[in-house]
Design a protein around this motif. Structure first.
Motif, PDB file in Angstrom:
ATOM      1  N   GLY A 131     -17.855   0.218   3.936  1.00 31.28           N
ATOM      2  CA  GLY A 131     -18.587   0.067   2.686  1.00 31.28           C
ATOM      3  C   GLY A 131     -17.967  -0.992   1.769  1.00 31.28           C
ATOM      4  O   GLY A 131     -16.776  -1.234   1.799  1.00 31.28           O
ATOM      5  N   HIS A 132     -18.848  -1.650   0.977  1.00 34.07           N
ATOM      6  CA  HIS A 132     -18.438  -2.651  -0.019  1.00 34.07           C
ATOM      7  C   HIS A 132     -17.792  -3.873   0.665  1.00 34.07           C
ATOM      8  O   HIS A 132     -17.918  -4.031   1.859  1.00 34.07           O
ATOM      9  CB  HIS A 132     -17.527  -2.025  -1.071  1.00 34.07           C
ATOM     10  N   GLY A 133     -17.105  -4.732  -0.114  1.00 37.30           N
ATOM     11  CA  GLY A 133     -16.486  -5.939   0.438  1.00 37.30           C
ATOM     12  C   GLY A 133     -16.741  -7.152  -0.428  1.00 37.30           C
ATOM     13  O   GLY A 133     -17.750  -7.221  -1.133  1.00 37.30           O
ATOM     14  N   SER A 189      -8.498  -0.731  -3.940  1.00 35.48           N
ATOM     15  CA  SER A 189      -9.954  -0.893  -3.899  1.00 35.48           C
ATOM     16  C   SER A 189     -10.550  -0.130  -2.724  1.00 35.48           C
ATOM     17  O   SER A 189     -10.006  -0.154  -1.620  1.00 35.48           O
ATOM     18  CB  SER A 189     -10.318  -2.369  -3.761  1.00 35.48           C
ATOM     19  N   GLU A 190     -11.698   0.482  -2.993  1.00 38.25           N
ATOM     20  CA  GLU A 190     -12.420   1.201  -1.940  1.00 38.25           C
ATOM     21  C   GLU A 190     -12.710   0.285  -0.739  1.00 38.25           C
ATOM     22  O   GLU A 190     -12.614   0.704   0.405  1.00 38.25           O
ATOM     23  CB  GLU A 190     -13.734   1.744  -2.519  1.00 38.25           C
ATOM     24  N   LYS A 191     -13.047  -0.988  -1.014  1.00 41.28           N
ATOM     25  CA  LYS A 191     -13.410  -1.906   0.081  1.00 41.28           C
ATOM     26  C   LYS A 191     -12.272  -2.079   1.084  1.00 41.28           C
ATOM     27  O   LYS A 191     -12.502  -2.301   2.269  1.00 41.28           O
ATOM     28  CB  LYS A 191     -13.837  -3.264  -0.473  1.00 41.28           C
ATOM     29  N   LEU A 208     -18.966   3.943   5.872  1.00 43.21           N
ATOM     30  CA  LEU A 208     -17.752   4.592   5.376  1.00 43.21           C
ATOM     31  C   LEU A 208     -17.504   4.273   3.907  1.00 43.21           C
ATOM     32  O   LEU A 208     -17.616   3.122   3.486  1.00 43.21           O
ATOM     33  CB  LEU A 208     -16.552   4.116   6.203  1.00 43.21           C
ATOM     34  N   HIS A 209     -17.147   5.301   3.153  1.00 39.13           N
ATOM     35  CA  HIS A 209     -16.911   5.144   1.714  1.00 39.13           C
ATOM     36  C   HIS A 209     -15.794   6.045   1.219  1.00 39.13           C
ATOM     37  O   HIS A 209     -15.394   6.984   1.909  1.00 39.13           O
ATOM     38  CB  HIS A 209     -18.198   5.448   0.939  1.00 39.13           C
ATOM     39  N   ALA A 210     -15.325   5.755   0.013  1.00 39.32           N
ATOM     40  CA  ALA A 210     -14.342   6.601  -0.676  1.00 39.32           C
ATOM     41  C   ALA A 210     -14.544   6.338  -2.166  1.00 39.32           C
ATOM     42  O   ALA A 210     -13.794   5.594  -2.778  1.00 39.32           O
ATOM     43  CB  ALA A 210     -12.928   6.247  -0.237  1.00 39.32           C
ATOM     44  N   ASP A 211     -15.571   6.919  -2.733  1.00 40.01           N
ATOM     45  CA  ASP A 211     -15.966   6.593  -4.102  1.00 40.01           C
ATOM     46  C   ASP A 211     -15.202   7.398  -5.149  1.00 40.01           C
ATOM     47  O   ASP A 211     -14.321   8.186  -4.819  1.00 40.01           O
ATOM     48  CB  ASP A 211     -17.477   6.798  -4.243  1.00 40.01           C
ATOM     49  N   THR A 212     -15.576   7.196  -6.384  1.00 40.39           N
ATOM     50  CA  THR A 212     -15.004   7.998  -7.463  1.00 40.39           C
ATOM     51  C   THR A 212     -16.116   8.836  -8.094  1.00 40.39           C
ATOM     52  O   THR A 212     -17.283   8.464  -8.062  1.00 40.39           O
ATOM     53  CB  THR A 212     -14.378   7.119  -8.573  1.00 40.39           C
ATOM     54  N   ARG A 260     -25.057   4.532  -7.463  1.00 36.46           N
ATOM     55  CA  ARG A 260     -23.889   3.653  -7.509  1.00 36.46           C
ATOM     56  C   ARG A 260     -23.784   2.804  -6.254  1.00 36.46           C
ATOM     57  O   ARG A 260     -23.479   1.616  -6.305  1.00 36.46           O
ATOM     58  CB  ARG A 260     -22.616   4.484  -7.677  1.00 36.46           C
ATOM     59  N   GLU A 261     -24.030   3.411  -5.090  1.00 35.16           N
ATOM     60  CA  GLU A 261     -23.963   2.657  -3.832  1.00 35.16           C
ATOM     61  C   GLU A 261     -25.034   1.578  -3.798  1.00 35.16           C
ATOM     62  O   GLU A 261     -24.785   0.450  -3.382  1.00 35.16           O
ATOM     63  CB  GLU A 261     -24.144   3.586  -2.629  1.00 35.16           C
ATOM     64  N   ASN A 262     -26.234   1.933  -4.236  1.00 32.06           N
ATOM     65  CA  ASN A 262     -27.333   0.967  -4.200  1.00 32.06           C
ATOM     66  C   ASN A 262     -27.109  -0.178  -5.189  1.00 32.06           C
ATOM     67  O   ASN A 262     -27.690  -1.248  -5.044  1.00 32.06           O
ATOM     68  CB  ASN A 262     -28.668   1.668  -4.472  1.00 32.06           C
TER      69      ASN A 262
HETATM   70 ZN   LIG Z   1     -18.741   3.381  -1.818  1.00 28.65          ZN
END
Ligand SMILES: [Zn+2]
Length: 395
Positions: A173-175, A189-191, A243-247, A276-278
């Motif tokens: 996820g993210h990047g 960072s989550e990315k 895959l994610h690890a958000d807050t 938030r993901e979108n």
């Molecule tokens: Zn995420």
């Protein structure tokens, strides 16, 4: 690797050497809700391209690969802008995304040498414009708008999977410009967490016969949500794991969650997370596809979606079954919401929140190599269990 050369020594650089990147070494912003000026100082003159995107109204400035070396506090959203993002898109490009609080246009975008001989500065003067004028700016360039919608329509030809391999698309996820969430204590960072975990999972799956893993990204680059879906479909994926690890606002909530897609969110938290993901596409300066009504009477597509949905749910249950009693899960660990990355009509897809970066214990685990190994192993078990009943049914 970075090489430090003595002054005067000619630098031999290749196209994708990091030393080729421009350095934006200083930034400042000033103004009010009618006019706002942004100045960025570069070591060399950048070549820029600007674009306008609506909903939300944004000004996008595309740059060559750039290292943003100034302090974050020097380019905080001010005046006309409610949000400012900058970062890499891929190895050769970077982007500055200015989200306007009210419609705005660039009255000037100018690059000039600094008087002190120290590099070049990019001066962006933005001014408030009537809504119709902004709309005209957007439509005036519509012909050049990138196609981001193709991934999610069923008409895109899907690559046939090589042999009988079961193909798994691992989506970190993210990047790039979209760093995702930030760790409460370590500021990680989550990315970076999602990419590190994706690599471990990729390696583990590579050892298994009959399974082929593909990664949507294996570097720190930005991918729009529909590009992620498109890559999975083009690689002939039988399963997509994002895959994610958000807050979360509630710092005491911890544990893993598995999400599948649904028009209606299972709960408030799921709805918030999907939103938030979108938002990733907005951060990256991507134009969102206009919502189209699903084609009425497309029975085949409808059947495909329903079958895909059943497989996605089966995968989510396999993950929960594998994690239970092994790692911490949140209450009701299988939830659903409208995640855009999960919307391939023909690729079963789940989004896995490994844990929450807003929780200190989770953050510690997310950075722990031993825990990562363990969770990747459990995920591999889940994939094996998911595959079994499918094959028993002849699917
Ligand atoms: Zn995420």
């Amino acid at each position: 690797m970075l090489l430090f050369l003595a002054p005067g020594v000619a630098q031999a650089v290749t196209a994708d050497s990091p030393s080729e990147r421009l350095v934006a070494f200083a930034a400042r912003i000033a103004g009010d809700e009618a006019r706002t000026r942004i100045v960025l100082d570069f070591d060399r003159a950048p070549v820029i391209e600007t674009r306008y995107i609506a909903n939300p109204d944004r000004i996008v400035i595309d740059l060559p690969a750039t290292a943003f070396a100034f302090a974050e506090a020097d380019l905080k959203a001010t005046g006309l802008f409610s949000d400012i993002r900058y970062g890499s898109m891929d190895a050769t490009s970077a982007r500055l995304v200015l989200t306007a609080a009210r419609p705005a246009r660039l009255a000037m975008a100018d690059i000039r040498p600094n008087e002190d001989g120290n590099g070049y500065r990019l001066v962006l003067d933005a001014e408030l414009v009537p809504e119709q004028e902004f709309a005209a700016l957007v439509s005036g360039q519509a012909w050049a708008a990138p196609q981001t919608d193709a991934a999610t329509t069923a008409t895109v030809p899907v690559a046939a999977a090589a042999a009988d391999d079961f193909v798994i698309a691992i989506d970190a996820g993210h990047g790039g410009i979209d760093a995702g969430a930030t760790g409460a204590s370590t500021k990680t960072s989550e990315k970076d967490i999602t990419l590190a975990f994706a690599k471990i999972l990729n390696e583990k799956l590579a050892d298994l016969p009959g399974i082929r893993a593909v990664m949507t990204r294996d570097t720190d680059k930005f991918l729009s949500l529909s590009e992620r879906v498109l890559i999975a479909r083009q690689k002939g994926a039988d399963l997509l794991i994002s895959l994610h690890a958000d807050t979360l606002r509630q710092a005491d909530i911890r544990g893993a969650t598995v999400y599948t897609i649904s028009d209606r969110a299972s709960d408030h938290m799921a709805a918030q997370l999907a939103e938030r993901e979108n938002f990733s596409d907005t951060i990256g300066g991507v134009e969102l596809p206009t919502e189209t009504e699903p084609e009425v009477g497309d029975i085949l597509l409808d059947l495909t979606r329903r079958e895909t949905q059943a497989f996605s749910i089966a995968m989510a249950q396999a993950v929960v079954g594998s994690f239970e009693g092994q790692i911490s899960l949140i209450n009701n660990p299988h939830r659903h919401a409208g995640f855009r990355v999960l919307q391939a009509p023909d690729v079963p897809s789940v989004l896995l929140e490994l844990g929450f970066l807003s929780n200190k214990e989770d953050e510690k685990l997310l950075l722990d190599p031993v825990w990562r190994e363990k969770v990747a192993g459990l995920l591999v078990e889940a994939i094996k269990n998911y595959r079994q009943p499918q094959f028993a049914n002849g699917g």
